[in-house]
Structure formats: structure tokens, C-alpha cells
Design an enzyme around this catalytic site. Structure first.
Site, PDB file in Angstrom:
ATOM      1  N   ARG A  11      -9.229  -0.169   3.662  1.00  0.00           N
ATOM      2  CA  ARG A  11      -8.586   0.762   2.966  1.00  0.00           C
ATOM      3  C   ARG A  11      -7.054   0.093   2.524  1.00  0.00           C
ATOM      4  O   ARG A  11      -6.285   0.699   1.779  1.00  0.00           O
ATOM      5  CB  ARG A  11      -8.153   1.888   4.118  1.00  0.00           C
ATOM      6  CG  ARG A  11      -9.280   2.866   4.139  1.00  0.00           C
ATOM      7  CD  ARG A  11      -8.915   4.059   5.084  1.00  0.00           C
ATOM      8  NE  ARG A  11      -7.527   4.348   4.714  1.00  0.00           N
ATOM      9  CZ  ARG A  11      -6.768   4.876   5.478  1.00  0.00           C
ATOM     10  NH1 ARG A  11      -7.145   5.192   6.730  1.00  0.00           N
ATOM     11  NH2 ARG A  11      -5.459   5.280   5.056  1.00  0.00           N
ATOM     12  N   ASP A  47       3.764  20.021   7.924  1.00  0.00           N
ATOM     13  CA  ASP A  47       4.762  21.119   7.810  1.00  0.00           C
ATOM     14  C   ASP A  47       6.197  20.734   7.213  1.00  0.00           C
ATOM     15  O   ASP A  47       6.639  21.766   6.654  1.00  0.00           O
ATOM     16  CB  ASP A  47       5.045  21.788   9.262  1.00  0.00           C
ATOM     17  CG  ASP A  47       5.500  20.831  10.377  1.00  0.00           C
ATOM     18  OD1 ASP A  47       5.015  19.517  10.291  1.00  0.00           O
ATOM     19  OD2 ASP A  47       5.997  21.141  11.537  1.00  0.00           O
ATOM     20  N   LYS A  90       0.891  -1.114  -0.025  1.00  0.00           N
ATOM     21  CA  LYS A  90       0.235   0.043   0.043  1.00  0.00           C
ATOM     22  C   LYS A  90       0.871   1.285  -0.132  1.00  0.00           C
ATOM     23  O   LYS A  90       0.664   2.038  -0.958  1.00  0.00           O
ATOM     24  CB  LYS A  90      -0.974   0.052   1.435  1.00  0.00           C
ATOM     25  CG  LYS A  90      -1.537   1.289   1.643  1.00  0.00           C
ATOM     26  CD  LYS A  90      -2.439   1.320   2.704  1.00  0.00           C
ATOM     27  CE  LYS A  90      -1.840   1.700   3.984  1.00  0.00           C
ATOM     28  NZ  LYS A  90      -1.591   3.338   3.932  1.00  0.00           N
ATOM     29  N   ASN A  91       1.810   1.224   0.704  1.00  0.00           N
ATOM     30  CA  ASN A  91       2.656   2.411   1.004  1.00  0.00           C
ATOM     31  C   ASN A  91       3.551   2.770  -0.160  1.00  0.00           C
ATOM     32  O   ASN A  91       4.453   3.661  -0.063  1.00  0.00           O
ATOM     33  CB  ASN A  91       3.440   2.502   2.451  1.00  0.00           C
ATOM     34  CG  ASN A  91       2.328   2.854   3.580  1.00  0.00           C
ATOM     35  OD1 ASN A  91       1.094   2.899   3.265  1.00  0.00           O
ATOM     36  ND2 ASN A  91       2.864   2.459   4.699  1.00  0.00           N
ATOM     37  N   ARG A 117      -4.602   9.832   4.196  1.00  0.00           N
ATOM     38  CA  ARG A 117      -3.458  10.926   4.221  1.00  0.00           C
ATOM     39  C   ARG A 117      -2.749  10.931   3.031  1.00  0.00           C
ATOM     40  O   ARG A 117      -2.054  11.937   2.747  1.00  0.00           O
ATOM     41  CB  ARG A 117      -2.666  10.332   5.546  1.00  0.00           C
ATOM     42  CG  ARG A 117      -1.371  10.703   5.428  1.00  0.00           C
ATOM     43  CD  ARG A 117      -1.311  11.706   6.392  1.00  0.00           C
ATOM     44  NE  ARG A 117      -0.036  12.368   6.554  1.00  0.00           N
ATOM     45  CZ  ARG A 117       0.320  13.501   7.148  1.00  0.00           C
ATOM     46  NH1 ARG A 117      -0.593  14.339   7.454  1.00  0.00           N
ATOM     47  NH2 ARG A 117       1.482  13.963   7.432  1.00  0.00           N
ATOM     48  N   ARG A 164      -0.577  14.456  12.927  1.00  0.00           N
ATOM     49  CA  ARG A 164      -0.227  14.158  11.647  1.00  0.00           C
ATOM     50  C   ARG A 164       0.021  15.460  10.795  1.00  0.00           C
ATOM     51  O   ARG A 164      -0.682  15.658   9.723  1.00  0.00           O
ATOM     52  CB  ARG A 164      -0.932  13.239  10.784  1.00  0.00           C
ATOM     53  CG  ARG A 164      -1.073  11.865  11.583  1.00  0.00           C
ATOM     54  CD  ARG A 164      -1.440  10.589  10.871  1.00  0.00           C
ATOM     55  NE  ARG A 164      -0.741  10.060   9.776  1.00  0.00           N
ATOM     56  CZ  ARG A 164      -0.861   9.064   9.089  1.00  0.00           C
ATOM     57  NH1 ARG A 164      -2.282   8.284   9.236  1.00  0.00           N
ATOM     58  NH2 ARG A 164      -0.202   8.568   8.279  1.00  0.00           N
ATOM     59  N   PRO A 165       0.879  16.642  11.177  1.00  0.00           N
ATOM     60  CA  PRO A 165       0.940  17.650  10.371  1.00  0.00           C
ATOM     61  C   PRO A 165       1.704  17.476   9.050  1.00  0.00           C
ATOM     62  O   PRO A 165       2.131  16.492   8.771  1.00  0.00           O
ATOM     63  CB  PRO A 165       1.763  18.597  11.306  1.00  0.00           C
ATOM     64  CG  PRO A 165       2.482  17.622  11.967  1.00  0.00           C
ATOM     65  CD  PRO A 165       1.647  16.498  12.459  1.00  0.00           C
ATOM     66  N   ILE A 201       6.287   7.053  17.214  1.00  0.00           N
ATOM     67  CA  ILE A 201       5.925   7.793  15.800  1.00  0.00           C
ATOM     68  C   ILE A 201       4.649   8.592  16.033  1.00  0.00           C
ATOM     69  O   ILE A 201       4.713   9.630  15.559  1.00  0.00           O
ATOM     70  CB  ILE A 201       6.010   6.908  14.721  1.00  0.00           C
ATOM     71  CG1 ILE A 201       7.179   5.699  14.653  1.00  0.00           C
ATOM     72  CG2 ILE A 201       6.073   7.771  13.373  1.00  0.00           C
ATOM     73  CD1 ILE A 201       8.293   6.321  14.184  1.00  0.00           C
TER      74      ILE A 201
HETATM   75  C1  UD1 Z   1       3.898   6.991   6.476  1.00  0.00           C
HETATM   76  C2  UD1 Z   1       2.965   5.681   6.031  1.00  0.00           C
HETATM   77  C3  UD1 Z   1       2.147   5.301   7.436  1.00  0.00           C
HETATM   78  C4  UD1 Z   1       3.160   4.942   8.443  1.00  0.00           C
HETATM   79  C5  UD1 Z   1       4.170   6.225   8.660  1.00  0.00           C
HETATM   80  C6  UD1 Z   1       5.371   5.765   9.335  1.00  0.00           C
HETATM   81  C7  UD1 Z   1       2.029   6.070   3.724  1.00  0.00           C
HETATM   82  C8  UD1 Z   1       1.132   6.244   2.903  1.00  0.00           C
HETATM   83  N1  UD1 Z   1       1.894   6.012   5.129  1.00  0.00           N
HETATM   84  O1  UD1 Z   1       2.871   7.899   6.903  1.00  0.00           O
HETATM   85  O2  UD1 Z   1       1.689   4.031   6.967  1.00  0.00           O
HETATM   86  O3  UD1 Z   1       2.924   4.645   9.773  1.00  0.00           O
HETATM   87  O4  UD1 Z   1       4.959   6.647   7.237  1.00  0.00           O
HETATM   88  O5  UD1 Z   1       6.352   4.719   9.107  1.00  0.00           O
HETATM   89  O6  UD1 Z   1       3.198   5.728   3.409  1.00  0.00           O
HETATM   90  N2  UD1 Z   1       5.799  14.674  10.836  1.00  0.00           N
HETATM   91  C9  UD1 Z   1       5.642  16.083  11.165  1.00  0.00           C
HETATM   92  N3  UD1 Z   1       5.297  16.757  10.242  1.00  0.00           N
HETATM   93  C10 UD1 Z   1       5.350  16.630   8.710  1.00  0.00           C
HETATM   94  C11 UD1 Z   1       5.327  15.124   8.277  1.00  0.00           C
HETATM   95  C12 UD1 Z   1       5.375  14.216   9.637  1.00  0.00           C
HETATM   96  O7  UD1 Z   1       5.751  16.505  12.318  1.00  0.00           O
HETATM   97  O8  UD1 Z   1       5.278  17.323   7.732  1.00  0.00           O
HETATM   98  C13 UD1 Z   1       5.454  13.863  11.902  1.00  0.00           C
HETATM   99  C14 UD1 Z   1       4.415  12.855  12.060  1.00  0.00           C
HETATM  100  O9  UD1 Z   1       3.496  13.602  12.867  1.00  0.00           O
HETATM  101  C15 UD1 Z   1       5.120  11.518  12.696  1.00  0.00           C
HETATM  102  C16 UD1 Z   1       6.406  11.275  12.103  1.00  0.00           C
HETATM  103  O10 UD1 Z   1       6.585  12.926  11.440  1.00  0.00           O
HETATM  104  O11 UD1 Z   1       4.875  11.947  14.205  1.00  0.00           O
HETATM  105  C17 UD1 Z   1       6.487  10.354  11.040  1.00  0.00           C
HETATM  106  O12 UD1 Z   1       5.431  10.573  10.253  1.00  0.00           O
HETATM  107  P1  UD1 Z   1       5.726  10.154   8.408  1.00  0.00           P
HETATM  108  O13 UD1 Z   1       6.770   9.480   8.219  1.00  0.00           O
HETATM  109  O14 UD1 Z   1       5.400  11.543   7.823  1.00  0.00           O
HETATM  110  O15 UD1 Z   1       4.233   9.536   8.262  1.00  0.00           O
HETATM  111  P2  UD1 Z   1       3.324   9.412   6.979  1.00  0.00           P
HETATM  112  O16 UD1 Z   1       4.201   9.677   5.968  1.00  0.00           O
HETATM  113  O17 UD1 Z   1       2.176  10.406   6.877  1.00  0.00           O
END
Ligand code: UD1
Length: 422
Positions: free
Chosen positions: A397, A124, A22-23, A92, A121-122, A327
Site C-alpha cells: 500500500r 468528526d 505517499k502522504n 483512509r 480514526r474518526p 497519536i
Molecule cells: C495522516 C497520515 C498517516 C499519519 C497521520 C499522523 C495520510 C494519508 N495519512 O493520517 O500516515 O499516521 O496523519 O501523522 O496523510 N482525529 C480525530 N478526528 C478527526 C481526525 C483525526 O479525532 O476527524 C484524531 C485521530 O484519531 C488521531 C489524530 O486525530 O488520533 C491524528 O490523526 P490525523 O492527523 O487526522 O491522521 P490522518 O490524517 O488520518
């Protein structure tokens, strides 16, 4: 309302085939927007998130067609730059269209992306990357709008190794003139898969899978035929199902090298494994022993997405285990549901302390998110009596017919329609 009825499962036996990740498939579908020729993706899981991602492509004027496990995409007629709000809210990964549309159209807008309610899940870090490449980004209460007459390669230092931000930065960087270096990049195998697809289309990317990814952008991409990587979280789910229920199960078309963290922990729990390059056979006929404490970490650490199914596999293990989530701050909603089955667990902030219970008893359960939903299924397969699980949409999903695969291995579960009382 659809619900899953799940009875206690006998030891599992048989074979299941693992689908594409999926990812991986979600960012790769978004990446097809960068191509000037049709693309073919093999090993595409038939899951709701893929259906929604294809709907986003259709809303942007691209054609796509599924033939079995292959999806054919023609991105040549892409027009527009807005993701419809109902599709943005459905998952997301809709945020990945920001980078792809910026590169393709020079403009992208998205209402706030949805997804599993497992934390704030921001986005930024994603926006920081676009700004570094020269995009103007404006945010209102519910919409993000990005525009760039021209993207220019730059050094991007991500504040944390975010999977989505690394992918979005790579997508935008492919459309940026010159060299982009992404520091503190996430290293997940699905990022390597995205780089593999983009490279097959002619992009110049180095370092994917390490903390520094370099993209030489600005060249037009062709299309490509590409096979999606096996899903390591679906793999973990079936391994944990067999660990929990006992028996022998063979997983085909998987990637044992990506499942190492879960194989190590389940070996400690008393499971035996035999692997080839693309199969894993798991057996458990003796007692299930609690594994050592588990802490979720970015790759190559233990994946946060596999924690719920691992925890579910340990509900009746001899001994106790601590599960610490680092995470996402709100990932233990399913743990409260597991207590209804008689699970002996206590949550303190981001750690769940679990002591194995000799028996679990059926209950009515509510899935609130994808992986938590899968954990409820595995838990109900260990409980005396018949459990009812609501919220099956969350499971659909990200799992391609989990019900049929578990049934084929001897599990007793079926989807029914339960009338809503008013
Ligand atoms: C992706 C995966 C999800 C997995 C996650 C962590 C997909 C579609 N989804 O989610 O299944 O659980 O990786 O392996 O691939 N963060 C910020 N700001 C940002 C982005 C992230 O603070 O702009 C924080 C998040 O809140 C979280 C951490 O960074 O605490 C990691 O999140 P991230 O790796 O971005 O997860 P996703 O890409 O949403």
C-alpha cells in the site's frame, strides 16, 4: 497467498532511491479534481494506495495515465459525487475526496473510509470544517453525505491538529467564496506540499506548515506540473534497516531536513551520517546502542509512522528504550508479532518497553498494517533462519518495491506464492 520469505541479512551496502511521499501524493491526486485543466505529477510512487486513488478518479470520470514515475491526470470530465464503497474501504485517504468533491461538485458521499487498523480514526474534525463552510452533512451508520449549494469562507478551529482534516478543510476552502482561516492546523510537510500544488494551480494559500492556514477561495484553478516531495517515512525505513543490519547505505533523492528526528536518534545509536541537500549516507560498523525514549508527536515531533521501523531497528541494541505512541491508540499490533522472533518487549497501554536481545530467531509473522508490516521485514532481516511474512498487501500500500530496493542493498528476501490449505 503471497508471502515474503526473509533471511538474516548481511551488513547492507549500496544505494537506494527514495520515492515521492505517499502522504503528499494522495491529497494532491484528490486536489486535481479542483482543476479545470490537465495536471502532471512527477515523482509519483507506484504503490497500491496510488492505484486505488487513481481508480477513484476514474470512477468519477477523470482520465489518468502513468508514464514511469509521472502520472498525467485530466480532471475536466469529472462527473458524479460518490466514491465506490470498495475503494473507500481500501484506504483512509479516500476521505480526502469529500473536500475536493464538495468544492468541485457541491456534493460528496463516501461510505466509511478504511485504512490501517491502528485506531478508531474518526472524521468528526473533517465534518466540522465542512459544516463551518456552510455544507449540510448527514451521517448514517455507514455513509457520509455532504452537500452545499454554495460554500462560504469561514473561521475553522480544529479540535486537534489532524493532517487529513487540515487537508480536507483546505480543499473545500479553495472552492469557498471568500477567506477561510484554519486554526490549530496540522503542520506536516505533506500539507505544505499540498499547498504548493494548489498554489501552482492558482490558489491563494498562506501559512501552510504553521498552525494557521489562510485560504482565499472561489477562484477557478488551472492545471499544473508538480513534483511530489520525497517520502520521509520511506527514508526512515531504509535508515532503520541499515542501523539494524549495519553497513553503509546511500539514500538518493531524499530530503535530509525532513528526516532530522530519525537522524538524531540513530546518531545516538551509533550510526554516522553524511548528507548533501538530497542524499543521506548512513554507516554503522560499531555496536548498536539503545537510543533515548521516543514519544510520537505531530510534526515537528517524532512521526508516529516512523515509530514501528525505529523500534524494529533497536531490537538487538545494547540497553533499553521506551516507545510511547500518542497519536493512534492501537498501533502496537506488530509488537506482538515481534515477540515471536524473541524480541524482549513488554507493552503497557500506549508504551512498549524494549530491552535489546542478543539474538532473534525466524518465525511466521502476520502484517496487519503498512508501517507495522515494514517493521516485521526489518526485524526478520535480523533473525537467524528464514522468516515468512504474510499480509504483504499492507506493505505494498505504501512502499514502491521495498523488496527490490532491499535486495539491491544485499538483503535476502523474496516474495513467493504460498498455497492456502483448506
Ligand atoms: C495522516 C497520515 C498517516 C499519519 C497521520 C499522523 C495520510 C494519508 N495519512 O493520517 O500516515 O499516521 O496523519 O501523522 O496523510 N482525529 C480525530 N478526528 C478527526 C481526525 C483525526 O479525532 O476527524 C484524531 C485521530 O484519531 C488521531 C489524530 O486525530 O488520533 C491524528 O490523526 P490525523 O492527523 O487526522 O491522521 P490522518 O490524517 O488520518
Amino acid at each position: 497467498m503471497p508471502a515474503l520469505l526473509v533471511s538474516k541479512s548481511p551488513p547492507l551496502s549500496g544505494e537506494v532511491t527514495i520515492h515521492g511521499a505517499k502522504n503528499s501524493v494522495l491529497p494532491i491526486l484528490a486536489a486535481t479534481l479542483l482543476c479545470r485543466a490537465p495536471c502532471v505529477l512527477h515523482n509519483c510512487p507506484d504503490i497500491l494506495d496510488v492505484t486505488h486513488t487513481r481508480a477513484i478518479l476514474h470512477s468519477l470520470g477523470c482520465a489518468s495515465e502513468r508514464r514511469g514515475a509521472s502520472v498525467y491526470i485530466d480532471p475536466r470530465s469529472c462527473a458524479g459525487h460518490s466514491i465506490p464503497p470498495e475503494l473507500a474501504a481500501s484506504m483512509r485517504a479516500s476521505s480526502l475526496f469529500l473536500g475536493a468533491l464538495l468544492a468541485r461538485q457541491g456534493e460528496a458521499s463516501l461510505s466509511l473510509p478504511g485504512g490501517c487498523p491502528i485506531g478508531a480514526r474518526p472524521v468528526d474534525y473533517h465534518l466540522l470544517a465542512f459544516r463551518a463552510l456552510g455544507a449540510e452533512v448527514t451521517e448514517t451508520d455507514d455513509t457520509i453525505h455532504c452537500r452545499a449549494r454554495r460554500l462560504t469562507g469561514a473561521k475553522i478551529t480544529l479540535p486537534g491538529p489532524s493532517v487529513g482534516a487540515t487537508e480536507n478543510a483546505m480543499l473545500a476552502a479553495v472552492g469557498a467564496e471568500g477567506v477561510t482561516v484554519i486554526e490549530n492546523a496540522a503542520c506536516e510537510p505533506e500539507i505544505v506540499d499540498l499547498a504548493g500544488f494548489l498554489t501552482a494551480c492558482g490558489a491563494k494559500i498562506a501559512g501552510a506548515g504553521t498552525g494557521r492556514v489562510t485560504v482565499k477561495g472561489g477562484q477557478p484553478l488551472t492545471g499544473a506540473t508538480y513534483t511530489i516531495l520525497p517520502d520521509r517515512i520511506e527514508t526512515a525505513t531504509f535508515l532503520c534497516a541499515c542501523a539494524a543490519c549495519g553497513g553503509t547505505l546511500t539514500l538518493r533523492r531524499t530530503a535530509p531536513r525532513l528526516a532530522e528526528p530519525i537522524l538524531n536518534l540513530l546518531t545516538e545509536s551509533g550510526c554516522r551520517f553524511s548528507c548533501t541537500h538530497d542524499t543521506i549516507q548512513i554507516s554503522r560498523d560499531g555496536p548498536l546502542i539503545a537510543c533515548r525514549p521516543v514519544i510520537s508527536k505531530p510534526y515537528p515531533g517524532f512521526p508516529t509512522d516512523a515509530m514501528p521501523v525505529l523500534l524494529a531497528s533497536q531490537l538487538r541494541a545494547e540497553g533499553q528504550t521506551d516507545f510511547t505512541e500518542t497519536i493512534f491508540e492501537n498501533r502496537f499490533g506488530y509488537a506482538r508479532e515481534l515477540k515471536k522472533l524473541g524480541a524482549q518487549l513488554r507493552q503497557d497501554e500506549n508504551t512498549v518497553y524494549l530491552r535489546g536481545a542478543p539474538q532473534l530467531y525466524a518465525a511466521q509473522l502476520f502484517a496487519e498494517d503498512l508501517r507495522g508490516g515494514a517493521a516485521l521485514v526489518l526485524a526478520a532481516m535480523q533473525a537467524e533462519g528464514e522468516s515468512t511474512i504474510f499480509g504483504v498487501k499492507h506493505i505494498q500500500r505504501g512502499y514502491d518495491n521495498l523488496e527490490a530496493a532491499l535486495q539491491s542493498a544485499g538483503a535476502r528476501l523474496k516474495t513467493v506464492e504460498i498455497p492456502i490449505k483448506v
